[in-house]
Scaffold this motif. Structure first.
Motif, PDB file in Angstrom:
ATOM      1  N   SER A 215       0.871  -1.178   0.000  1.00 49.57           N
ATOM      2  CA  SER A 215       0.000   0.000   0.000  1.00 49.57           C
ATOM      3  C   SER A 215       0.906   1.225   0.000  1.00 49.57           C
ATOM      4  O   SER A 215       2.115   1.115   0.171  1.00 49.57           O
ATOM      5  CB  SER A 215      -0.920   0.023   1.222  1.00 49.57           C
ATOM      6  N   LEU A 216       0.307   2.385  -0.168  1.00 48.47           N
ATOM      7  CA  LEU A 216       1.078   3.633  -0.143  1.00 48.47           C
ATOM      8  C   LEU A 216       0.680   4.462   1.070  1.00 48.47           C
ATOM      9  O   LEU A 216       0.616   5.689   0.999  1.00 48.47           O
ATOM     10  CB  LEU A 216       0.868   4.414  -1.443  1.00 48.47           C
ATOM     11  N   GLY A 217       0.439   3.793   2.208  1.00 45.73           N
ATOM     12  CA  GLY A 217       0.040   4.476   3.424  1.00 45.73           C
ATOM     13  C   GLY A 217       1.214   5.027   4.211  1.00 45.73           C
ATOM     14  O   GLY A 217       2.348   5.129   3.709  1.00 45.73           O
ATOM     15  N   LEU A 218       0.962   5.354   5.458  1.00 42.40           N
ATOM     16  CA  LEU A 218       1.944   6.031   6.291  1.00 42.40           C
ATOM     17  C   LEU A 218       3.174   5.167   6.568  1.00 42.40           C
ATOM     18  O   LEU A 218       4.297   5.685   6.670  1.00 42.40           O
ATOM     19  CB  LEU A 218       1.292   6.469   7.610  1.00 42.40           C
ATOM     20  N   LEU A 219       3.008   3.861   6.685  1.00 41.85           N
ATOM     21  CA  LEU A 219       4.162   2.991   6.910  1.00 41.85           C
ATOM     22  C   LEU A 219       5.099   3.011   5.705  1.00 41.85           C
ATOM     23  O   LEU A 219       6.316   3.082   5.851  1.00 41.85           O
ATOM     24  CB  LEU A 219       3.702   1.555   7.205  1.00 41.85           C
ATOM     25  N   THR A 220       4.534   2.970   4.520  1.00 35.75           N
ATOM     26  CA  THR A 220       5.364   3.021   3.316  1.00 35.75           C
ATOM     27  C   THR A 220       6.047   4.373   3.180  1.00 35.75           C
ATOM     28  O   THR A 220       7.221   4.454   2.808  1.00 35.75           O
ATOM     29  CB  THR A 220       4.508   2.729   2.066  1.00 35.75           C
ATOM     30  N   VAL A 221       5.348   5.445   3.500  1.00 33.05           N
ATOM     31  CA  VAL A 221       5.970   6.774   3.469  1.00 33.05           C
ATOM     32  C   VAL A 221       7.128   6.842   4.468  1.00 33.05           C
ATOM     33  O   VAL A 221       8.170   7.446   4.194  1.00 33.05           O
ATOM     34  CB  VAL A 221       4.918   7.865   3.762  1.00 33.05           C
ATOM     35  N   ASN A 222       6.980   6.210   5.631  1.00 29.80           N
ATOM     36  CA  ASN A 222       8.067   6.133   6.604  1.00 29.80           C
ATOM     37  C   ASN A 222       9.276   5.435   6.004  1.00 29.80           C
ATOM     38  O   ASN A 222      10.421   5.874   6.176  1.00 29.80           O
ATOM     39  CB  ASN A 222       7.604   5.375   7.856  1.00 29.80           C
ATOM     40  N   ALA A 223       9.040   4.328   5.313  1.00 30.04           N
ATOM     41  CA  ALA A 223      10.145   3.592   4.697  1.00 30.04           C
ATOM     42  C   ALA A 223      10.843   4.440   3.645  1.00 30.04           C
ATOM     43  O   ALA A 223      12.079   4.465   3.562  1.00 30.04           O
ATOM     44  CB  ALA A 223       9.626   2.297   4.089  1.00 30.04           C
ATOM     45  N   LEU A 224      10.078   5.159   2.829  1.00 23.38           N
ATOM     46  CA  LEU A 224      10.672   6.002   1.784  1.00 23.38           C
ATOM     47  C   LEU A 224      11.426   7.177   2.398  1.00 23.38           C
ATOM     48  O   LEU A 224      12.451   7.615   1.859  1.00 23.38           O
ATOM     49  CB  LEU A 224       9.581   6.507   0.847  1.00 23.38           C
ATOM     50  N   THR A 225      10.941   7.701   3.504  1.00 21.03           N
ATOM     51  CA  THR A 225      11.624   8.818   4.168  1.00 21.03           C
ATOM     52  C   THR A 225      12.951   8.375   4.761  1.00 21.03           C
ATOM     53  O   THR A 225      13.923   9.146   4.783  1.00 21.03           O
ATOM     54  CB  THR A 225      10.730   9.407   5.268  1.00 21.03           C
ATOM     55  N   ALA A 226      13.028   7.132   5.211  1.00 23.30           N
ATOM     56  CA  ALA A 226      14.265   6.621   5.801  1.00 23.30           C
ATOM     57  C   ALA A 226      15.252   6.122   4.757  1.00 23.30           C
ATOM     58  O   ALA A 226      16.433   5.929   5.061  1.00 23.30           O
ATOM     59  CB  ALA A 226      13.934   5.476   6.765  1.00 23.30           C
TER      60      ALA A 226
END
Length: 338
Positions: A215-226
């Protein structure tokens, strides 16, 4: 002035932006079976599908052309390391499920370890498939990545686990992580939570591979930010193409607003069947859109991968002489070279 020849360390990028390339993919059409009438020989002795596949593979090998339709680039042997760290963080990301994210995370991690690299695998999917694939039962875990994220008293060292593969550690997950998506909404700096968690151990590893949820939810955004880079496993199937534009759009937004250093490390074609015209045409579309961003290594369909899930170990140890193991070793060399 002549254009410099790209080196293996710096693959040539396509002229178009990733976003426009993905948008063109979303409009792609694939030929119907009627368009290929006459492609197969008629009459006379017919070769079996396996024999035809072996013949085509032999022809490509002799011509130096890889499955992507491009000449194979020479990738140097990974240099030995005299120390470890700081780690390069790579997110395995695709919002479509069943494209090989978890399989690629496990096997790429194991192949990188064979090259002398220390690797941390982060299971960032509430389904816990990465943990299962390494022989750990998520429902039996007392502490997971969820506790590290949500409880200040729990450090990452409290949750890290050794795996059966030398040089590979795991930050496990289970269904508890699904609650973090909701709970993080009220947190200050919520998109940087995973980066904060990983920071204390980055100097202990050479690579951190984050297996994202579909999915492109908050967990994935966290991974992309890190992350320093994104590897996009892309199934060689038409419906996989149509979701790439949305994924690229999310990556570009994270680049602009949260993580300027984020880049697409490469696109990995998975579940490729060289016997089908459909797989070949999807591959051609991807290479046309993304150019040298597409890895030369292609992961073929094989019954070996489901076996490794049951065995709870990577293919490099379960079937070390298999074509799948060789493919992930080649991918590891490409990742190191980039």
């Amino acid at each position: 002035m002549s254009t410099p020849t790209p080196t293996p360390n710096q693959p040539e990028r396509p002229a178009a932006s990733a976003g426009s390339a993905a948008a063109s993919l979303s409009q792609a059409t694939i030929a119907t079976p009627a368009d290929h009438d006459g492609d197969e020989p008629s009459g006379g002795a017919r070769l079996s599908r396996a024999e035809r596949a072996r013949a085509r593979a032999k022809e490509r090998e002799e011509s130096g052309i890889g499955p992507t339709g491009r000449p194979l680039r020479e990738i140097p042997e990974p240099p030995p390391l005299d120390h470890h760290g700081p780690a390069q963080v790579l997110a395995m990301c695709n919002q479509k499920g069943g494209v090989g994210k978890t399989t690629s995370t496990i096997n790429l991690g194991a192949a990188l370890a064979e090259c002398g690299r220390r690797v941390l695998l982060v299971d960032f999917d509430p389904q816990g498939a990465l943990s299962v694939g390494l022989g750990i039962q998520p429902h039996e875990l007392d502490q997971t990545v969820y506790n590290v994220i949500m409880e200040r008293s729990v450090g990452i060292e409290d949750v890290l686990r050794k795996t059966r593969v030398d040089g590979v550690d795991l930050l496990p997950s289970n269904i508890d992580l699904s609650a973090a998506e909701v709970q993080l909404v009220a947190e200050v700096g919520r998109e940087h939570t995973l980066l904060r968690v990983l920071r204390p151990v980055l100097n202990d590893y050479d690579y951190v591979l984050v297996d994202c949820q579909p999915s492109l939810g908050l967990l994935t955004v966290n991974a992309l930010t890190a992350a320093d880079g994104v590897i996009i496993p892309l199934e060689c199937e038409f419906f996989s193409l149509r979701g790439v534009a949305l994924l690229i759009d999310t990556i570009e937004k994270v680049q602009e607003r949260l993580n300027p250093k984020l880049d697409i490390t490469g696109i990995l074609a998975t579940m490729y069947d060289p016997r089908t015209l459909h797989s070949k045409e999807v591959m051609a579309r991807v290479v046309e859109a993304f150019g040298d961003t597409v890895f030369d290594t292609v992961i073929n369909r094989t019954v070996r991968f489901p076996e490794t899930t049951v065995a709870g170990e990577p293919i490099t140890t379960w079937a070390p002489k298999s074509a799948g193991a060789a493919a992930y070793r080649a991918l590891a060399r490409e990742v190191i070279a980039r």
